[in-house]
Each structure stands twice: as C-alpha cells, then as structure tokens.
Design an enzyme around this catalytic site. Sequence first.
Site, PDB file in Angstrom:
ATOM      1  CG  ASN A  12      -1.751   1.202   1.377  1.00  0.00           C
ATOM      2  OD1 ASN A  12      -1.770   2.046   0.472  1.00  0.00           O
ATOM      3  ND2 ASN A  12      -2.446   1.328   2.490  1.00  0.00           N
ATOM      4  CD1 TRP A  13       3.448   0.870  -2.859  1.00  0.00           C
ATOM      5  CD2 TRP A  13       3.537   2.009  -4.789  1.00  0.00           C
ATOM      6  NE1 TRP A  13       4.124   0.096  -3.768  1.00  0.00           N
ATOM      7  CE2 TRP A  13       4.190   0.766  -4.965  1.00  0.00           C
ATOM      8  CE3 TRP A  13       3.467   2.891  -5.864  1.00  0.00           C
ATOM      9  CZ2 TRP A  13       4.774   0.391  -6.177  1.00  0.00           C
ATOM     10  CZ3 TRP A  13       4.041   2.517  -7.076  1.00  0.00           C
ATOM     11  CH2 TRP A  13       4.692   1.284  -7.229  1.00  0.00           C
ATOM     12  CE  LYS A  14      -0.279   3.181   4.764  1.00  0.00           C
ATOM     13  NZ  LYS A  14      -0.237   3.282   6.228  1.00  0.00           N
ATOM     14  CG  HIS A 100      -5.819   1.845   5.224  1.00  0.00           C
ATOM     15  ND1 HIS A 100      -5.425   2.797   6.139  1.00  0.00           N
ATOM     16  CD2 HIS A 100      -4.777   0.992   5.088  1.00  0.00           C
ATOM     17  CE1 HIS A 100      -4.189   2.521   6.529  1.00  0.00           C
ATOM     18  NE2 HIS A 100      -3.774   1.430   5.903  1.00  0.00           N
ATOM     19  CD  GLU A 102      -3.016   5.473   6.796  1.00  0.00           C
ATOM     20  OE1 GLU A 102      -2.941   5.485   5.561  1.00  0.00           O
ATOM     21  OE2 GLU A 102      -2.128   4.977   7.532  1.00  0.00           O
ATOM     22  CD  GLU A 170      -3.373  -2.350   7.364  1.00  0.00           C
ATOM     23  OE1 GLU A 170      -2.286  -2.604   6.834  1.00  0.00           O
ATOM     24  OE2 GLU A 170      -3.991  -1.284   7.172  1.00  0.00           O
ATOM     25  N   GLY A 176       2.676   2.443  10.896  1.00  0.00           N
ATOM     26  CA  GLY A 176       3.672   3.513  10.770  1.00  0.00           C
ATOM     27  C   GLY A 176       4.390   3.845  12.066  1.00  0.00           C
ATOM     28  CB  SER A 216       5.192  -1.637  12.223  1.00  0.00           C
ATOM     29  OG  SER A 216       4.850  -0.280  12.431  1.00  0.00           O
ATOM     30  N   GLY A 237       2.905  -0.936   4.310  1.00  0.00           N
ATOM     31  CA  GLY A 237       2.937   0.475   3.950  1.00  0.00           C
ATOM     32  C   GLY A 237       4.364   0.923   3.690  1.00  0.00           C
ATOM     33  N   GLY A 238       4.999   1.498   4.719  1.00  0.00           N
ATOM     34  CA  GLY A 238       6.320   2.107   4.565  1.00  0.00           C
ATOM     35  C   GLY A 238       7.335   1.225   3.850  1.00  0.00           C
TER      36      GLY A 238
HETATM   37  P1  13P Z   1       3.090   0.505   7.679  1.00  0.00           P
HETATM   38  O1  13P Z   1       3.617  -0.763   7.083  1.00  0.00           O
HETATM   39  O2  13P Z   1       3.794   1.735   7.202  1.00  0.00           O
HETATM   40  O3  13P Z   1       2.970   0.419   9.168  1.00  0.00           O
HETATM   41  O4  13P Z   1       1.572   0.668   7.134  1.00  0.00           O
HETATM   42  C1  13P Z   1       0.717  -0.389   7.224  1.00  0.00           C
HETATM   43  C2  13P Z   1      -0.499  -0.047   6.472  1.00  0.00           C
HETATM   44  O5  13P Z   1      -1.264   0.827   6.846  1.00  0.00           O
HETATM   45  C3  13P Z   1      -0.755  -0.788   5.225  1.00  0.00           C
HETATM   46  O6  13P Z   1      -2.037  -0.568   4.753  1.00  0.00           O
END
Ligand code: 13P
Length: 254
Positions: A12-14, A100, A102, A170, A176, A216, A237-238
Amino acid sequence: MPRPRRPLIAGNWKMNGLLSDGVTLAGELVALMKGRLNPAFDMVVCPPFTVIADVGKAIAGSGIALGAQDCHAAEKGAHTGDISAVMLADLGCRFVIVGHSERRTNHGETDAIVKAKAEAVVSRRLTAIVCIGETEAERDAGNTLDVVKAQLAGSLPGKASAANVVVAYEPVWAIGTGRTPSDDEVQEVHALIRARLADALGAEEAARLRVLYGGSMKPDNAHALLALPDVDGGLIGGASLKSRDFWAIAESCL
Ligand code: 13P
C-alpha cells in the site's frame, strides 16, 4: 507442512510518489520477480490513483498484480473527486483496498460505507482487501476482539468468498509506528477472524480465504509474522516503498 493458503504480499503505497518514482519502484520489483523462479507468494502493488495506469504498464506480464487504495461505492455519477471500481477495473486493477483505518479516520468511513465499497469491488469481479483493526485505546480497554468482530461483520460484502475478498487485520496503533502486537496476539486475532469467517461463509470457504497482517511489517519481523498459522500474507505500507525491503518481506514466506 505446506501452507494451506498461498500468501499475498500487498504493498500500500499510500499518498507517496510521483510518476517517475512509481514507475521506477515498479520496474525494480519486476526485475526482482523476473529473477525468481516459482515464487512462494502472490504480490500486488496499490499505488496512488495518479500512478496506477503507468505502474500497470510497467508491471504488465510480470506476475505482479495491480491494485488501488480505495473506490467509491457507486459506478459513476456526480461524485466529485471520487473513483469507481469500474474505472479501476478498466485500468487493469485486480484488487482494491477498502476500509483502511486512514480512510475510516480521515474520511469518516463507517462499516456500512466500507461494506458498500466492498460490494462495488466484488461486483466488478475484483478482489476487495477489507481492512479492520482496533485503536490503541480499544486494545488498552481489552476490546480488541469485540471491535474486530464487529468491524468484520459490518464490512464484509454480501457475497464474500475466498475468491473475491481478502481480510487485512491492521491494528491502528501499529501502522507507521514501528510497534506490532506480539506474535501470539496477532495469531489470536487472526484465529478469531477465521472462526467468524467460518460462521459467516462456512468452514471450507473460511479455510481458503486469506487474512493478511498489516502494521509495521518489516524485513526483520516478517518471517515470524508470516509463519503464524492464520497469517496469509502482509499489507505493507512504509516498507513497500523500497523494493529491497518489500522483496525481502515477500521472500520471508516459506
Ligand atoms: P506501515 O507498514 O507503514 O505500518 O503501514 C501499514 C499499512 O497501513 C498498510 O495498509
């Protein structure tokens, strides 16, 4: 013992990356995939909307699937700024993340909204990656399992199956932050999700449906997380923004 389900490694590149960044990252992943015979995992990348078309061209024929991070529940119409599942299918997407945390937090998305989006996704024959997870306050209050149960029940599309839904657990407080639940805590939640899926869809379907962990996940903790019996991959994500880290996570699937 072979895994009961083929792991899915989802990036997930956000809201990250301009066109050249996305195409470069995709190209690096394609090169890594080309060098790998018989990978033990499926891989999908979910870039920002602006980059989906070009990333789709970059990964065409590589075995890496294309996904998106959200969609509107409607097919088309007066929804300024929104993108429909039909449009995403038109670009070659096979997966769409819905619900998600977010989106739930920043855009007020309720379980009902997430469910409507998931239904739009599956109606286009795409796979919905349905995200659920507790906040830190909910975990501290001992409500994790109840929150996860309620979100799952409220967010799954009506015609959910192992072919059109992936669940992503999640924990909001792990996203993050570099923090994760313990392996036992992750397994406890994943086992609960699978038990609830069995109630809703039947034991056979639940045994086939993939449940990802997200929050994470990094190269150094991926192996232990991905080895848990009810963890069938990761939503990353990251670490999905660096091809080496994302690939290292994928290669942690044995
Ligand atoms: P991180 O891997 O940056 O913690 O993000 C997880 C995430 O929200 C994937 O959708």
